[in-house]
Design a protein around this motif. Structure first.
Motif, short mmCIF file in Angstrom:
data_model
loop_
_atom_site.label_atom_id
_atom_site.label_comp_id
_atom_site.label_asym_id
_atom_site.label_seq_id
_atom_site.Cartn_x
_atom_site.Cartn_y
_atom_site.Cartn_z
N ASP A 1 36.99 7.57 21.94
CA ASP A 1 37.17 8.08 23.35
C ASP A 1 36.46 7.20 24.26
OD1 ASP A 1 34.69 8.77 23.00
OD2 ASP A 1 35.38 10.93 22.45
N SER A 2 36.03 7.66 25.49
CA SER A 2 35.53 6.90 26.52
C SER A 2 33.99 6.33 26.17
CB SER A 2 35.10 7.81 27.55
OG SER A 2 34.16 8.84 27.54
N LEU A 3 33.26 7.10 25.04
CA LEU A 3 32.06 6.39 24.51
C LEU A 3 32.10 5.15 23.81
CD1 LEU A 3 30.94 9.80 22.80
CD2 LEU A 3 30.00 9.05 24.69
N SER A 4 33.53 4.82 23.69
CA SER A 4 33.74 3.54 22.87
C SER A 4 34.54 2.42 23.78
CB SER A 4 34.35 3.72 21.42
OG SER A 4 33.69 4.63 20.75
N HIS B 1 38.59 -6.19 14.92
CA HIS B 1 40.02 -6.24 14.49
C HIS B 1 40.85 -5.73 15.80
CE1 HIS B 1 43.75 -5.82 11.97
NE2 HIS B 1 43.81 -4.67 12.66
N THR B 2 40.49 -4.35 16.26
CA THR B 2 40.89 -3.92 17.35
C THR B 2 40.01 -2.60 17.82
OG1 THR B 2 42.99 -3.10 18.58
CG2 THR B 2 42.49 -2.35 16.25
N ASN B 3 40.01 -2.39 19.00
CA ASN B 3 39.29 -1.29 19.44
C ASN B 3 40.32 -0.37 20.24
OD1 ASN B 3 38.04 0.85 21.02
ND2 ASN B 3 36.33 -0.56 21.31
N VAL B 4 41.07 0.72 19.67
CA VAL B 4 41.68 1.59 20.02
C VAL B 4 41.03 2.87 20.67
CG1 VAL B 4 44.01 2.70 19.62
CG2 VAL B 4 43.46 0.76 18.18
N SER B 5 40.61 2.62 21.61
CA SER B 5 39.79 3.93 22.21
C SER B 5 40.49 4.16 23.55
CB SER B 5 38.37 3.44 22.45
OG SER B 5 37.67 3.30 21.12
N TYR B 6 40.28 5.54 23.97
CA TYR B 6 41.07 5.98 25.26
C TYR B 6 40.02 6.93 25.90
CZ TYR B 6 45.54 4.26 24.05
OH TYR B 6 46.85 3.40 23.88
N SER B 7 39.66 6.73 27.18
CA SER B 7 38.77 7.58 28.15
C SER B 7 39.47 8.79 28.16
CB SER B 7 38.39 6.96 29.21
OG SER B 7 37.47 7.90 29.91
N GLY B 8 38.78 10.06 27.70
CA GLY B 8 39.47 11.48 27.81
C GLY B 8 40.06 11.83 26.74
N SER B 9 40.15 10.97 25.68
CA SER B 9 41.16 11.49 24.76
C SER B 9 40.63 12.51 23.68
CB SER B 9 41.72 10.02 23.73
OG SER B 9 40.50 9.63 23.06
N THR B 10 41.54 13.05 23.15
CA THR B 10 41.10 14.36 22.15
C THR B 10 41.78 13.70 20.74
OG1 THR B 10 43.22 15.49 22.76
CG2 THR B 10 41.18 16.13 23.70
N VAL B 11 41.62 14.43 19.70
CA VAL B 11 42.06 14.47 18.57
C VAL B 11 43.41 15.32 18.51
CG1 VAL B 11 42.06 15.07 16.16
CG2 VAL B 11 39.97 14.22 17.21
N CYS B 12 43.31 16.44 19.00
CA CYS B 12 44.39 17.40 19.26
C CYS B 12 45.41 17.14 20.46
CB CYS B 12 43.87 18.95 19.33
SG CYS B 12 42.64 19.23 17.88
N GLY B 13 46.20 17.59 20.16
CA GLY B 13 47.53 17.48 21.47
C GLY B 13 48.70 16.68 21.10
N PRO C 1 42.45 -3.01 9.35
CA PRO C 1 41.24 -3.65 9.33
C PRO C 1 40.72 -3.22 8.04
CG PRO C 1 41.35 -1.63 10.46
CD PRO C 1 42.75 -2.02 10.29
N ASP C 2 39.47 -3.88 7.55
CA ASP C 2 38.50 -3.37 6.47
C ASP C 2 38.15 -2.20 6.86
OD1 ASP C 2 39.20 -6.03 4.96
OD2 ASP C 2 37.87 -7.03 6.25
N ILE C 3 37.57 -2.04 7.96
CA ILE C 3 36.75 -0.62 8.49
C ILE C 3 37.45 -0.07 9.46
CG2 ILE C 3 34.56 0.02 9.02
CD1 ILE C 3 33.27 -2.34 7.64
N ILE C 4 37.39 1.25 9.63
CA ILE C 4 37.60 2.03 10.75
C ILE C 4 36.51 2.86 11.02
CG2 ILE C 4 39.17 3.62 11.90
CD1 ILE C 4 41.44 2.58 10.40
N ILE C 5 35.83 3.06 12.08
CA ILE C 5 34.98 3.96 12.62
C ILE C 5 35.48 4.87 13.68
CG2 ILE C 5 32.78 4.42 13.65
CD1 ILE C 5 31.52 1.92 12.55
N ILE C 6 35.50 5.88 13.59
CA ILE C 6 36.13 7.17 14.12
C ILE C 6 35.19 7.73 15.05
CG2 ILE C 6 37.74 8.94 14.34
CD1 ILE C 6 39.08 8.43 11.85
N LEU C 7 35.12 7.89 16.44
CA LEU C 7 34.12 8.68 17.11
C LEU C 7 35.12 9.43 18.10
CD1 LEU C 7 31.38 9.65 17.99
CD2 LEU C 7 31.00 7.26 19.29
#
Length: 222
Positions: free
Chosen positions: A11-14, A55-67, A89-95
């Motif tokens: 989310d916005s943190l990333s 590889h890529t940064n798929v981060s969205y400010s304000g985003s939730t998991v649910c919805g 990617p070889d690695i995914i980190i989810i925050l």
């Protein structure tokens, strides 16, 4: 882990302007006082420290998991952006998760949706190592800061952190434990070491998160 490719799913943190999808809102660097270059973000610090390749940064400010929005973590359109030029990617980190807390999603819905998101990632990226984060202390959802009243869901973040431990165990996923290092003692309102406002990391917090993630990755790939 040197030279492995890494994707950030957050989310916005990333976020950082120019480093996230074109349709994504971002928080950094515009609203941060001291994270003004991408090299000060937790994920770029980690990439540099561990000698990884973004590889890529798929981060969205304000985003939730649910919805049901396309920015939600469980959404197929967003998940598909983890694939770049036909490669995962070889690695995914989810925050992700703090916006779910501030939106008041209950723990049952959150756990079910988070596990569905993980299952979709595993289908999409079957050879990728997935790392998850729990949630750091922040003053938005507990009402001790000056966040909007709509964000206040006292105790819900703590319940989510119990869920993260359950998911890590049930899904056999490494857990980056932010809960134990960014706490009420380190970041209560008026005495914040890591968090610049109610939720977002300042430069010191970015370093703290990087170090926590690096420790888990180093142990995993030893």
């Amino acid at each position: 882990m040197k030279n492995k490719t890494i994707a950030i799913y957050g989310d916005s943190l990333s976020t950082f302007e120019g480093w996230v999808p074109e349709d994504a809102l971002f928080y950094y660097p515009l609203y941060s006082q001291d994270v003004k270059t991408v090299d000060k973000t937790w994920w770029k610090l980690l990439i540099n420290k561990a000698e990884l390749k973004l590889h890529t940064n798929v981060s969205y400010s304000g985003s939730t998991v649910c919805g049901n929005q396309t920015s939600c973590g469980v959404n197929d359109t967003r998940l598909a952006k983890l694939i770049v030029d036909g490669k995962s990617p070889d690695i995914i980190i989810i925050l992700l998760g703090i916006n779910d807390v501030c939106s008041g999603h209950d723990v049952i819905e959150f756990k079910e949706t988070y596990k569905l998101m993980i299952s979709k990632i595993r289908v999409l990226c079957p050879n990728t190592d997935i790392f998850i984060n729990n949630l750091h202390y922040e003053t938005a959802s507990d009402g001790s800061g000056n966040a909007p009243e709509s964000y206040i869901h006292i105790g819900l973040r703590d319940e989510y952190n119990k869920i993260f431990k359950e998911i890590a165990k049930e899904e056999n996923l490494p857990l980056i434990d932010l809960e134990s290092i960014i706490t009420k003692e380190t970041d209560s309102f008026g005495n914040k070491m890591n968090v610049g406002d109610n939720i977002h990391f300042k430069a010191k917090g970015m370093e703290t998160v990087c170090d926590a993630a690096y420790k888990v990755l180093k142990e995993f790939y030893k």
